[in-house]
Design a protein around this motif. Structure first.
Motif, PDB file in Angstrom:
ATOM      1  N   CYS A  13      20.015  45.159  49.030  1.00 50.86           N
ATOM      2  CA  CYS A  13      18.821  44.337  48.833  1.00 50.86           C
ATOM      3  C   CYS A  13      17.916  45.051  47.847  1.00 50.86           C
ATOM      4  CB  CYS A  13      18.081  44.090  50.144  1.00 50.86           C
ATOM      5  SG  CYS A  13      16.635  43.017  49.914  1.00 50.86           S
ATOM      6  N   VAL A  14      17.550  44.357  46.796  1.00 46.78           N
ATOM      7  CA  VAL A  14      16.758  44.978  45.746  1.00 46.78           C
ATOM      8  C   VAL A  14      15.362  44.364  45.696  1.00 46.78           C
ATOM      9  CG1 VAL A  14      17.742  43.412  44.029  1.00 46.78           C
ATOM     10  CG2 VAL A  14      16.684  45.529  43.276  1.00 46.78           C
ATOM     11  N   GLY A  15      14.336  45.223  45.806  1.00 45.24           N
ATOM     12  CA  GLY A  15      12.956  44.768  45.667  1.00 45.24           C
ATOM     13  C   GLY A  15      12.635  44.549  44.203  1.00 45.24           C
ATOM     14  N   LEU A  16      12.177  43.352  43.874  1.00 45.95           N
ATOM     15  CA  LEU A  16      11.936  42.984  42.477  1.00 45.95           C
ATOM     16  C   LEU A  16      10.494  43.206  42.036  1.00 45.95           C
ATOM     17  CD1 LEU A  16      13.959  39.636  42.349  1.00 45.95           C
ATOM     18  CD2 LEU A  16      14.734  41.925  41.725  1.00 45.95           C
ATOM     19  N   GLY A  17       9.627  43.629  42.944  1.00 45.99           N
ATOM     20  CA  GLY A  17       8.235  43.826  42.580  1.00 45.99           C
ATOM     21  C   GLY A  17       7.427  42.550  42.713  1.00 45.99           C
ATOM     22  N   PRO A  18       6.170  42.571  42.263  1.00 45.90           N
ATOM     23  CA  PRO A  18       5.236  41.478  42.537  1.00 45.90           C
ATOM     24  C   PRO A  18       5.418  40.211  41.723  1.00 45.90           C
ATOM     25  CG  PRO A  18       4.186  43.164  41.208  1.00 45.90           C
ATOM     26  CD  PRO A  18       5.532  43.711  41.583  1.00 45.90           C
ATOM     27  N   VAL A  63      13.703  50.788  37.331  1.00 47.12           N
ATOM     28  CA  VAL A  63      14.876  50.952  36.465  1.00 47.12           C
ATOM     29  C   VAL A  63      16.154  50.657  37.253  1.00 47.12           C
ATOM     30  CG1 VAL A  63      16.211  52.610  35.101  1.00 47.12           C
ATOM     31  CG2 VAL A  63      13.715  52.614  34.976  1.00 47.12           C
ATOM     32  N   LYS A  64      16.203  51.126  38.491  1.00 45.54           N
ATOM     33  CA  LYS A  64      17.385  50.911  39.330  1.00 45.54           C
ATOM     34  C   LYS A  64      17.579  49.434  39.638  1.00 45.54           C
ATOM     35  CE  LYS A  64      19.768  52.782  43.358  1.00 45.54           C
ATOM     36  NZ  LYS A  64      19.708  53.812  44.442  1.00 45.54           N
ATOM     37  N   ALA A  65      16.476  48.745  39.957  1.00 46.56           N
ATOM     38  CA  ALA A  65      16.565  47.315  40.252  1.00 46.56           C
ATOM     39  C   ALA A  65      17.070  46.553  39.036  1.00 46.56           C
ATOM     40  CB  ALA A  65      15.205  46.777  40.682  1.00 46.56           C
ATOM     41  N   LEU A  97      20.840  47.114  38.562  1.00 42.99           N
ATOM     42  CA  LEU A  97      21.648  46.417  39.552  1.00 42.99           C
ATOM     43  C   LEU A  97      21.690  44.907  39.295  1.00 42.99           C
ATOM     44  CD1 LEU A  97      20.562  48.331  42.774  1.00 42.99           C
ATOM     45  CD2 LEU A  97      22.876  48.255  41.816  1.00 42.99           C
ATOM     46  N   VAL A  98      20.529  44.333  38.955  1.00 36.46           N
ATOM     47  CA  VAL A  98      20.475  42.890  38.689  1.00 36.46           C
ATOM     48  C   VAL A  98      21.376  42.530  37.513  1.00 36.46           C
ATOM     49  CG1 VAL A  98      18.989  41.034  37.844  1.00 36.46           C
ATOM     50  CG2 VAL A  98      18.198  42.515  39.697  1.00 36.46           C
ATOM     51  N   ARG A  99      21.346  43.325  36.470  1.00 35.88           N
ATOM     52  CA  ARG A  99      22.112  43.016  35.261  1.00 35.88           C
ATOM     53  C   ARG A  99      23.612  43.262  35.416  1.00 35.88           C
ATOM     54  NH1 ARG A  99      18.667  42.139  30.969  1.00 35.88           N
ATOM     55  NH2 ARG A  99      16.509  42.869  31.277  1.00 35.88           N
ATOM     56  N   GLY A 105      10.513  48.154  46.226  1.00 32.79           N
ATOM     57  CA  GLY A 105       9.855  47.588  45.051  1.00 32.79           C
ATOM     58  C   GLY A 105       8.347  47.671  45.189  1.00 32.79           C
ATOM     59  N   ILE A 106       7.642  47.506  44.082  1.00 40.39           N
ATOM     60  CA  ILE A 106       6.180  47.440  44.122  1.00 40.39           C
ATOM     61  C   ILE A 106       5.781  46.231  44.962  1.00 40.39           C
ATOM     62  CG2 ILE A 106       4.094  47.089  42.733  1.00 40.39           C
ATOM     63  CD1 ILE A 106       5.539  48.421  40.408  1.00 40.39           C
TER      64      ILE A 106
END
Length: 238
Positions: A6-11, A19-21, A24-26, A131-132
């Motif tokens: 599960c990746v936190g994408l921020g606000p 950078v890690k998110a 992973l998304v790409r 994530g933020i």
């Protein structure tokens, strides 16, 4: 063996992803995300243009959102069944593949993924990328620090009972209010009763392209789900 990440994408602003998110998304082939039926979904919106061409998407559509109040036993039954079904689907997929679950903000801060996490962690390998938070993006959007010195910060939801919400607002130095939506009028009453209305700010869609920041006393009658109220602390300063 695969796993669930599960990746936190921020606000909301894609530039505020870690950078890690971003990596992973790409690079991921299997992408799951929550959304309301008939909508693209906020998490999916954040990653527009970032997914690889052969990515397989798994929209997890909520069976209910505001149609049934969360205090109704039927709401709990329907949502529990929804999380059970998707936890099983992801667990099966994770037997052979790595599946990425998108989550706006931080997954462990009021994130829907928490309900999957508690069902998955015993059966599958699960990784969570922080994530933020949305609240961090919102208080930064006001242009003022949220806490000073020994200020106590309280985070509440506008879905709380009116008496308890008023007490929490009155008893803290700095304040963040989540989950406003249809509870805006109640929140205004609570802020007024606690003597904090004139110092409260409302941030709609913080960090997004259509962000709006204004005093909560000047807020429109209806505000979007992605709205957060902020009262800044005024504590010790050199």
């Amino acid at each position: 063996m695969g796993k669930v990440i599960c990746v936190g994408l921020g606000p909301g602003d894609p530039d505020l992803m870690s950078v890690k998110a971003d990596r992973l998304v790409r690079s991921s082939t299997h992408i799951a995300y929550f959304r309301k039926a008939g909508y693209e979904g906020q998490a999916r919106k954040i990653v527009n243009g970032m997914l690889r061409p052969d990515a397989i998407e798994y929209p997890m559509e909520y069976p209910v959102t505001t149609e049934i109040h969360f205090s109704d036993p039927e709401y709990n039954r329907v949502m529990a069944e929804f999380y059970e079904v998707w936890a099983e689907k992801l667990a099966v997929l994770a037997e052979t593949e790595t599946v990425l679950v998108l989550c706006e903000g931080d997954p462990f801060f009021y994130g829907s993924f928490m309900h999957l996490y508690t069902r998955l962690r015993e059966a599958s390998t699960v990784e969570v990328i922080p994530g933020i938070t949305g609240m961090s993006g919102c208080w930064t959007a006001t242009g003022e620090p949220i806490t000073w010195g020994d200020d106590v910060l309280t985070v509440v939801t506008a879905t709380m009972g009116e008496e308890e919400l008023t007490r929490r607002i009155r008893d803290t130095d700095a304040l963040v209010v989540m989950k406003i939506g249809r509870n805006l009028d109640k929140l205004k009453r609570c802020l007024t009763a606690a003597g904090r209305l004139e110092t409260a700010w409302l941030v709609e869609r913080g960090t997004m392209t259509d962000q709006r920041v204004h005093r909560i006393s000047e807020a429109p009658a209806k505000v979007p789900y992605f709205s957060i109220a902020v009262v800044h602390g005024q504590g010790r300063r050199p």
